[in-house]
Design an enzyme around this catalytic site. Sequence first.
Site, PDB file in Angstrom:
ATOM      1  N   ILE A  25      -9.878  -5.852  -8.831  1.00 25.43           N
ATOM      2  CA  ILE A  25     -11.045  -5.646  -7.844  1.00 25.43           C
ATOM      3  C   ILE A  25     -11.716  -4.031  -7.964  1.00 25.43           C
ATOM      4  CG2 ILE A  25     -12.729  -6.072  -5.750  1.00 25.43           C
ATOM      5  CD1 ILE A  25     -10.830  -8.182  -5.031  1.00 25.43           C
ATOM      6  N   THR A  26     -10.523  -3.021  -8.143  1.00 20.07           N
ATOM      7  CA  THR A  26     -10.884  -1.868  -8.205  1.00 20.07           C
ATOM      8  C   THR A  26     -11.872  -1.395  -9.045  1.00 20.07           C
ATOM      9  OG1 THR A  26      -8.547  -1.266  -7.389  1.00 20.07           O
ATOM     10  CG2 THR A  26      -9.630   0.411  -8.321  1.00 20.07           C
ATOM     11  N   HIS A  62     -20.161  -4.972 -14.015  1.00 19.52           N
ATOM     12  CA  HIS A  62     -20.258  -4.791 -12.645  1.00 19.52           C
ATOM     13  C   HIS A  62     -20.869  -3.391 -12.300  1.00 19.52           C
ATOM     14  CE1 HIS A  62     -20.174  -5.373  -8.621  1.00 19.52           C
ATOM     15  NE2 HIS A  62     -19.126  -4.344  -8.147  1.00 19.52           N
ATOM     16  N   ASP A 102       0.903  -1.235   0.051  1.00 13.98           N
ATOM     17  CA  ASP A 102       0.073   0.004   0.056  1.00 13.98           C
ATOM     18  C   ASP A 102       0.887   1.276   0.003  1.00 13.98           C
ATOM     19  OD1 ASP A 102      -3.216   0.224   1.047  1.00 13.98           O
ATOM     20  OD2 ASP A 102      -2.105   2.031   0.925  1.00 13.98           O
ATOM     21  N   ARG A 108     -15.940   3.563  -3.227  1.00 11.91           N
ATOM     22  CA  ARG A 108     -17.116   4.518  -3.376  1.00 11.91           C
ATOM     23  C   ARG A 108     -17.857   4.843  -2.112  1.00 11.91           C
ATOM     24  NH1 ARG A 108     -22.746   2.511  -6.193  1.00 11.91           N
ATOM     25  NH2 ARG A 108     -22.219   0.706  -5.222  1.00 11.91           N
ATOM     26  N   ARG A 123     -20.095   4.173  -9.221  1.00  7.02           N
ATOM     27  CA  ARG A 123     -19.006   3.629  -9.502  1.00  7.02           C
ATOM     28  C   ARG A 123     -17.913   4.359 -10.460  1.00  7.02           C
ATOM     29  NH1 ARG A 123     -22.303  -0.940  -8.839  1.00  7.02           N
ATOM     30  NH2 ARG A 123     -21.564  -2.233  -7.115  1.00  7.02           N
TER      31      ARG A 123
HETATM   32  P1  A3D Z   1     -10.015   1.060   1.099  1.00  7.70           P
HETATM   33  O1  A3D Z   1     -10.162   0.403   2.412  1.00  7.70           O
HETATM   34  O2  A3D Z   1     -10.084   2.542   0.894  1.00  7.70           O
HETATM   35  O3  A3D Z   1      -8.516   0.511   0.279  1.00  7.70           O
HETATM   36  C1  A3D Z   1      -8.017   1.013  -0.694  1.00  7.70           C
HETATM   37  C2  A3D Z   1      -6.476   1.040  -0.585  1.00  7.70           C
HETATM   38  O4  A3D Z   1      -5.773   1.237  -1.426  1.00  7.70           O
HETATM   39  C3  A3D Z   1      -6.115   1.964   0.723  1.00  7.70           C
HETATM   40  O5  A3D Z   1      -5.481   1.407   1.705  1.00  7.70           O
HETATM   41  C4  A3D Z   1      -5.133   2.923   0.062  1.00  7.70           C
HETATM   42  O6  A3D Z   1      -4.142   3.539   0.724  1.00  7.70           O
HETATM   43  C5  A3D Z   1      -4.754   2.205  -1.308  1.00  7.70           C
HETATM   44  N1  A3D Z   1      -4.037   2.809  -2.338  1.00  7.70           N
HETATM   45  C6  A3D Z   1      -4.693   3.828  -2.884  1.00  7.70           C
HETATM   46  N2  A3D Z   1      -3.625   4.176  -3.879  1.00  7.70           N
HETATM   47  C7  A3D Z   1      -3.000   3.472  -4.065  1.00  7.70           C
HETATM   48  C8  A3D Z   1      -1.772   3.116  -4.824  1.00  7.70           C
HETATM   49  N3  A3D Z   1      -1.463   3.992  -5.792  1.00  7.70           N
HETATM   50  N4  A3D Z   1      -1.110   2.133  -4.764  1.00  7.70           N
HETATM   51  C9  A3D Z   1      -1.346   1.188  -3.771  1.00  7.70           C
HETATM   52  N5  A3D Z   1      -2.290   1.417  -2.872  1.00  7.70           N
HETATM   53  C10 A3D Z   1      -3.013   2.280  -3.151  1.00  7.70           C
HETATM   54  O7  A3D Z   1     -10.870   0.421  -0.387  1.00  7.70           O
HETATM   55  P2  A3D Z   1     -11.563  -1.170  -0.113  1.00  7.70           P
HETATM   56  O8  A3D Z   1     -10.591  -2.147  -0.029  1.00  7.70           O
HETATM   57  O9  A3D Z   1     -12.927  -1.043   0.490  1.00  7.70           O
HETATM   58  O10 A3D Z   1     -12.112  -1.189  -1.858  1.00  7.70           O
HETATM   59  C11 A3D Z   1     -11.021  -1.286  -2.749  1.00  7.70           C
HETATM   60  C12 A3D Z   1     -11.544  -1.145  -4.154  1.00  7.70           C
HETATM   61  O11 A3D Z   1     -12.639  -2.154  -4.444  1.00  7.70           O
HETATM   62  C13 A3D Z   1     -12.345   0.075  -4.374  1.00  7.70           C
HETATM   63  O12 A3D Z   1     -12.138   0.725  -5.536  1.00  7.70           O
HETATM   64  C14 A3D Z   1     -13.775  -0.343  -4.398  1.00  7.70           C
HETATM   65  O13 A3D Z   1     -14.838   0.364  -5.042  1.00  7.70           O
HETATM   66  C15 A3D Z   1     -13.628  -1.856  -5.098  1.00  7.70           C
HETATM   67  N6  A3D Z   1     -14.685  -2.761  -4.806  1.00  7.70           N
HETATM   68  C16 A3D Z   1     -15.093  -3.732  -5.780  1.00  7.70           C
HETATM   69  C17 A3D Z   1     -16.181  -4.393  -5.799  1.00  7.70           C
HETATM   70  C18 A3D Z   1     -16.459  -5.353  -6.851  1.00  7.70           C
HETATM   71  O14 A3D Z   1     -17.171  -6.355  -6.721  1.00  7.70           O
HETATM   72  C19 A3D Z   1     -15.680  -5.164  -8.043  1.00  7.70           C
HETATM   73  C20 A3D Z   1     -16.757  -4.653  -4.603  1.00  7.70           C
HETATM   74  C21 A3D Z   1     -16.228  -3.857  -3.436  1.00  7.70           C
HETATM   75  C22 A3D Z   1     -15.355  -2.880  -3.506  1.00  7.70           C
END
Ligand code: A3D
EC number: 1.1.1.37
Length: 320
Positions: free
Chosen positions: A119-120, A176, A34, A83, A89
């Site tokens: 997944i992003t 999605h 991260d 989000r 999204r």
């Molecule tokens: P979150 O807990 O914010 O984690 C994302 C992490 O990414 C944070 O710790 C950030 O510091 C880190 N980050 C930001 N920029 C960078 C970078 N350049 N390099 C490395 N790390 C970085 O989010 P989350 O874990 O809840 O969700 C992550 C992603 O998954 C988001 O984009 C959500 O929208 C997506 N998501 C997708 C689904 C699908 O079904 C496709 C479902 C749920 C969430």
Amino acid sequence: MARKKLAMIGSGMIGGTLAHLAAMKELGDVVLFDIADGLPQGKALDLSQAGPVEGFDAKLKGTSDYADIAGADVCIVTAGVPRKDGMSRDDLLGINLKVMKAVGEGIKQHAPNAFVICITNPLDAMVWALREFSGLPHNMVVGMAGVLDSARFRHFLADEFNVSVEDVTAFVLGGHGDTMVPVVQYSTVAGIPVPDLVEMGWTTQDKIDAIVKRTRGGGGEIVKLLGNGSAFYAPATSAIAMAESFLKDKKRVLPAAAHLTGQYGVDDLYVGVPVVIGEGGVERIVEIKLDAEAKQGFQVSVDAVKELLDACKELDGSLA
Ligand code: A3D
């Protein structure tokens, strides 16, 4: 036999849960990456200390240095911004496209042989962009959405029928997002298609329609409830199922955002379709026959993905 190596790119809510699941299942050693300093290191240490209690042998390392992902067999990408309530999204597009560029370049340099699961969000556009930036073969880069969306559909159906979730299968196709297509004709309870169950009086068409609608809005429902952030347990489990199928060459048939080259009449887009995942990554794309309604829904979904890609190409000239 050397342990496999999994790199979680992004160590937020999903990334941490991915690492926990991978360790508990002893899929291999785990690197948490991260840009937020301390976060991946803290989570890795915390999870390592769960090892003696659970009895798992997995080395966990937190890092902000891409060199540490070297030789990873699997990379699961959640880096970016999730989000927030009221945000679509697609609003995430601009921010997360830049993140995909950095991540794609990191993977290209340090883990070019990995199976990459993105997944992003917005998923179908981000996985396409990540593939472009990384330059990896298309069959080695895939998006996770369908396993989660169909798990939501299965959960709601099992609840409605009061049967085990294990006996409910469901297919969700397309992008999605709000345009995803839960395919009722291919959703079954112990092999009995849902339309037959409606005929058998197990439920009503209205209830199935409501379940389809709830599945489409499944992510948003959780975003609203949480108030801050989006779903993470089920998304992480879903990606781990895909990683496991690759690592163990299980050849599971799972819905995933895969690169289409003419299948379903779609060319050079990532869209959710059933695929076979084994040691060769996406080994086969399953082209099922859709009824007129599903076909139309699929097309709407494909058009929405196309629009996002156009926006990506406008934002980053190197993708055009
Ligand atoms: P979150 O807990 O914010 O984690 C994302 C992490 O990414 C944070 O710790 C950030 O510091 C880190 N980050 C930001 N920029 C960078 C970078 N350049 N390099 C490395 N790390 C970085 O989010 P989350 O874990 O809840 O969700 C992550 C992603 O998954 C988001 O984009 C959500 O929208 C997506 N998501 C997708 C689904 C699908 O079904 C496709 C479902 C749920 C969430």
